[in-house]
Design a protein around this motif. Structure first.
Motif, PDB file in Angstrom:
ATOM      1  N   GLU A  16      12.565  50.892  31.335  1.00 44.86           N
ATOM      2  CA  GLU A  16      12.547  49.446  31.460  1.00 44.86           C
ATOM      3  C   GLU A  16      13.949  48.840  31.405  1.00 44.86           C
ATOM      4  O   GLU A  16      14.214  47.780  31.969  1.00 44.86           O
ATOM      5  CB  GLU A  16      11.687  48.912  30.308  1.00 44.86           C
ATOM      6  N   ILE A  17      14.863  49.517  30.725  1.00 46.24           N
ATOM      7  CA  ILE A  17      16.239  49.032  30.590  1.00 46.24           C
ATOM      8  C   ILE A  17      16.906  48.887  31.955  1.00 46.24           C
ATOM      9  O   ILE A  17      17.789  48.049  32.152  1.00 46.24           O
ATOM     10  CB  ILE A  17      17.056  49.982  29.681  1.00 46.24           C
ATOM     11  N   ASP A  18      16.456  49.670  32.921  1.00 45.20           N
ATOM     12  CA  ASP A  18      17.070  49.647  34.243  1.00 45.20           C
ATOM     13  C   ASP A  18      16.825  48.340  34.996  1.00 45.20           C
ATOM     14  O   ASP A  18      17.424  48.111  36.058  1.00 45.20           O
ATOM     15  CB  ASP A  18      16.589  50.838  35.071  1.00 45.20           C
ATOM     16  N   THR A  19      15.981  47.480  34.456  1.00 46.81           N
ATOM     17  CA  THR A  19      15.836  46.151  35.050  1.00 46.81           C
ATOM     18  C   THR A  19      17.140  45.352  34.940  1.00 46.81           C
ATOM     19  O   THR A  19      17.335  44.381  35.667  1.00 46.81           O
ATOM     20  CB  THR A  19      14.701  45.365  34.363  1.00 46.81           C
ATOM     21  N   LEU A  20      18.036  45.775  34.049  1.00 47.27           N
ATOM     22  CA  LEU A  20      19.332  45.092  33.892  1.00 47.27           C
ATOM     23  C   LEU A  20      20.296  45.396  35.032  1.00 47.27           C
ATOM     24  O   LEU A  20      21.310  44.710  35.191  1.00 47.27           O
ATOM     25  CB  LEU A  20      19.982  45.492  32.559  1.00 47.27           C
ATOM     26  N   ILE A  21      19.993  46.421  35.814  1.00 52.63           N
ATOM     27  CA  ILE A  21      20.881  46.790  36.917  1.00 52.63           C
ATOM     28  C   ILE A  21      21.005  45.652  37.913  1.00 52.63           C
ATOM     29  O   ILE A  21      22.098  45.365  38.427  1.00 52.63           O
ATOM     30  CB  ILE A  21      20.382  48.076  37.610  1.00 52.63           C
ATOM     31  N   GLU A  22      19.903  44.976  38.184  1.00 55.82           N
ATOM     32  CA  GLU A  22      19.932  43.864  39.140  1.00 55.82           C
ATOM     33  C   GLU A  22      20.867  42.751  38.660  1.00 55.82           C
ATOM     34  O   GLU A  22      21.658  42.214  39.434  1.00 55.82           O
ATOM     35  CB  GLU A  22      18.532  43.311  39.353  1.00 55.82           C
ATOM     36  N   TYR A  23      20.782  42.422  37.364  1.00 56.08           N
ATOM     37  CA  TYR A  23      21.670  41.389  36.811  1.00 56.08           C
ATOM     38  C   TYR A  23      23.123  41.836  36.931  1.00 56.08           C
ATOM     39  O   TYR A  23      23.995  41.058  37.342  1.00 56.08           O
ATOM     40  CB  TYR A  23      21.323  41.127  35.342  1.00 56.08           C
ATOM     41  N   ALA A  24      23.391  43.084  36.569  1.00 54.97           N
ATOM     42  CA  ALA A  24      24.767  43.592  36.623  1.00 54.97           C
ATOM     43  C   ALA A  24      25.312  43.553  38.048  1.00 54.97           C
ATOM     44  O   ALA A  24      26.474  43.203  38.271  1.00 54.97           O
ATOM     45  CB  ALA A  24      24.815  45.011  36.073  1.00 54.97           C
ATOM     46  N   THR A  25      24.484  43.897  39.010  1.00 55.46           N
ATOM     47  CA  THR A  25      24.901  43.880  40.413  1.00 55.46           C
ATOM     48  C   THR A  25      25.182  42.449  40.879  1.00 55.46           C
ATOM     49  O   THR A  25      26.214  42.175  41.501  1.00 55.46           O
ATOM     50  CB  THR A  25      23.812  44.509  41.301  1.00 55.46           C
ATOM     51  N   THR A  26      24.285  41.533  40.548  1.00 55.08           N
ATOM     52  CA  THR A  26      24.433  40.135  40.962  1.00 55.08           C
ATOM     53  C   THR A  26      25.666  39.490  40.356  1.00 55.08           C
ATOM     54  O   THR A  26      26.402  38.754  41.021  1.00 55.08           O
ATOM     55  CB  THR A  26      23.187  39.323  40.559  1.00 55.08           C
ATOM     56  N   GLU A  27      25.913  39.797  39.071  1.00 57.09           N
ATOM     57  CA  GLU A  27      27.022  39.174  38.349  1.00 57.09           C
ATOM     58  C   GLU A  27      28.307  40.010  38.387  1.00 57.09           C
ATOM     59  O   GLU A  27      29.284  39.666  37.726  1.00 57.09           O
ATOM     60  CB  GLU A  27      26.621  38.933  36.889  1.00 57.09           C
ATOM     61  N   ALA A  28      28.287  41.095  39.145  1.00 57.48           N
ATOM     62  CA  ALA A  28      29.465  41.979  39.281  1.00 57.48           C
ATOM     63  C   ALA A  28      29.947  42.493  37.935  1.00 57.48           C
ATOM     64  O   ALA A  28      31.150  42.522  37.645  1.00 57.48           O
ATOM     65  CB  ALA A  28      30.592  41.264  40.021  1.00 57.48           C
ATOM     66  N   VAL A  29      28.995  42.900  37.110  1.00 58.55           N
ATOM     67  CA  VAL A  29      29.321  43.484  35.808  1.00 58.55           C
ATOM     68  C   VAL A  29      29.340  45.005  35.958  1.00 58.55           C
ATOM     69  O   VAL A  29      28.333  45.598  36.367  1.00 58.55           O
ATOM     70  CB  VAL A  29      28.282  43.095  34.732  1.00 58.55           C
ATOM     71  N   PRO A  30      30.460  45.661  35.662  1.00 61.57           N
ATOM     72  CA  PRO A  30      30.499  47.118  35.795  1.00 61.57           C
ATOM     73  C   PRO A  30      29.687  47.795  34.691  1.00 61.57           C
ATOM     74  O   PRO A  30      29.938  47.586  33.504  1.00 61.57           O
ATOM     75  CB  PRO A  30      31.992  47.448  35.656  1.00 61.57           C
ATOM     76  N   ILE A  31      28.687  48.556  35.082  1.00 58.75           N
ATOM     77  CA  ILE A  31      27.906  49.344  34.129  1.00 58.75           C
ATOM     78  C   ILE A  31      27.853  50.784  34.627  1.00 58.75           C
ATOM     79  O   ILE A  31      28.201  51.072  35.770  1.00 58.75           O
ATOM     80  CB  ILE A  31      26.473  48.803  33.956  1.00 58.75           C
ATOM     81  N   MET A  32      27.402  51.683  33.783  1.00 60.90           N
ATOM     82  CA  MET A  32      27.282  53.084  34.171  1.00 60.90           C
ATOM     83  C   MET A  32      26.224  53.239  35.256  1.00 60.90           C
ATOM     84  O   MET A  32      25.217  52.527  35.265  1.00 60.90           O
ATOM     85  CB  MET A  32      26.884  53.942  32.969  1.00 60.90           C
ATOM     86  N   ASP A  33      26.447  54.178  36.171  1.00 63.66           N
ATOM     87  CA  ASP A  33      25.407  54.482  37.138  1.00 63.66           C
ATOM     88  C   ASP A  33      24.298  55.267  36.444  1.00 63.66           C
ATOM     89  O   ASP A  33      24.488  55.848  35.367  1.00 63.66           O
ATOM     90  CB  ASP A  33      25.980  55.274  38.319  1.00 63.66           C
ATOM     91  N   LYS A  34      23.127  55.256  37.051  1.00 56.98           N
ATOM     92  CA  LYS A  34      21.930  55.834  36.432  1.00 56.98           C
ATOM     93  C   LYS A  34      22.105  57.308  36.076  1.00 56.98           C
ATOM     94  O   LYS A  34      21.724  57.750  34.983  1.00 56.98           O
ATOM     95  CB  LYS A  34      20.750  55.648  37.394  1.00 56.98           C
ATOM     96  N   ILE A  35      22.682  58.091  36.985  1.00 53.42           N
ATOM     97  CA  ILE A  35      22.823  59.524  36.732  1.00 53.42           C
ATOM     98  C   ILE A  35      23.771  59.779  35.564  1.00 53.42           C
ATOM     99  O   ILE A  35      23.506  60.625  34.696  1.00 53.42           O
ATOM    100  CB  ILE A  35      23.309  60.255  38.002  1.00 53.42           C
TER     101      ILE A  35
END
Length: 211
Positions: A16-35
């Motif tokens: 469920e935490i991966d729902t944050l990926i969309e926010y990070a992408t939209t706001e250009a926040v660098p986060i770790m990739d899934k792998i």
């Protein structure tokens, strides 16, 4: 056709935490990739980590993932950007992980006294890349002998090792600092370090000696 990286990502457990990926992408926040995040989580499991210190919280994506490894694992994470801190605080509350994640709002170079109350099994460095060596030297005394120090983004968008393709003077300076850090780490005999070409590059150092 699905790219191989997407295919591998899909094979990993859904979270469920991966729902944050969309926010990070939209706001250009660098986060770790899934792998990469799943790779570190597996290291935490193998290492039976109970206490993790993270330098660089951003929106709390990686800290939340680390906390999902085991209900008793404790994550201490440091963030200096107020907007990121507030968003991370909200995300941690939304996922009900306040009991597992201690969020510290401070510049990591000034936060030692906030987090030195215990010894950590793992130190995860994912903050200002030019400061990685300072973070390593400052916080490594808090890592137990046999513990891990993981540094993310050691390839810096694949510019490290390919500095001739860099046009920006500021980026060149950053790349040189990261290359210098990688060399220093590879020659540090107090640690056994491997460099992994995963995500944006990662180093994994095992602490061989006590401070």
């Amino acid at each position: 056709m699905i790219k191989e990286s997407n295919y591998v990502s899909e094979l990993n457990p859904k979270n469920e935490i991966d729902t944050l990926i969309e926010y990070a992408t939209t706001e250009a926040v660098p986060i770790m990739d899934k792998i990469s995040v799943e790779f570190v989580k597996q290291l935490l499991r193998i290492h039976n980590a109970h206490n993790v210190l993270e330098i660089g919280t951003a929106i709390g994506y990686s800290a939340l993932h680390f906390a999902s490894v085991h209900p008793n694992i404790q994550i201490t994470t440091i963030e200096r950007n107020e907007l990121m801190y507030q968003q991370a605080k909200k995300n941690i509350q939304d996922f009900n992980k306040q009991h597992q994640i201690n969020l510290v709002f401070k510049d990591a170079l000034e936060a030692f006294d906030e987090v030195n109350h215990q010894i950590y099994d793992v130190l995860f460095i994912d903050a200002a890349k030019a400061q990685s060596k300072k973070f390593f030297e400052l916080y490594s005394p808090l890592v137990r002998t046999g513990g891990l120090i993981i540094t993310d983004n050691i390839l810096y968008h694949d510019f490290v090792g390919n500095i001739e393709i860099v046009r920006s003077r500021n980026v060149k300076q950053m790349v040189r600092k990261i290359e210098k850090y990688n060399t220093w780490l590879s020659e540090n005999t107090d640690y056994q370090t491997n460099f992994i070409d995963i995500g944006d590059g990662m180093s994994i150092s095992i602490k061989l000696k006590g401070e």
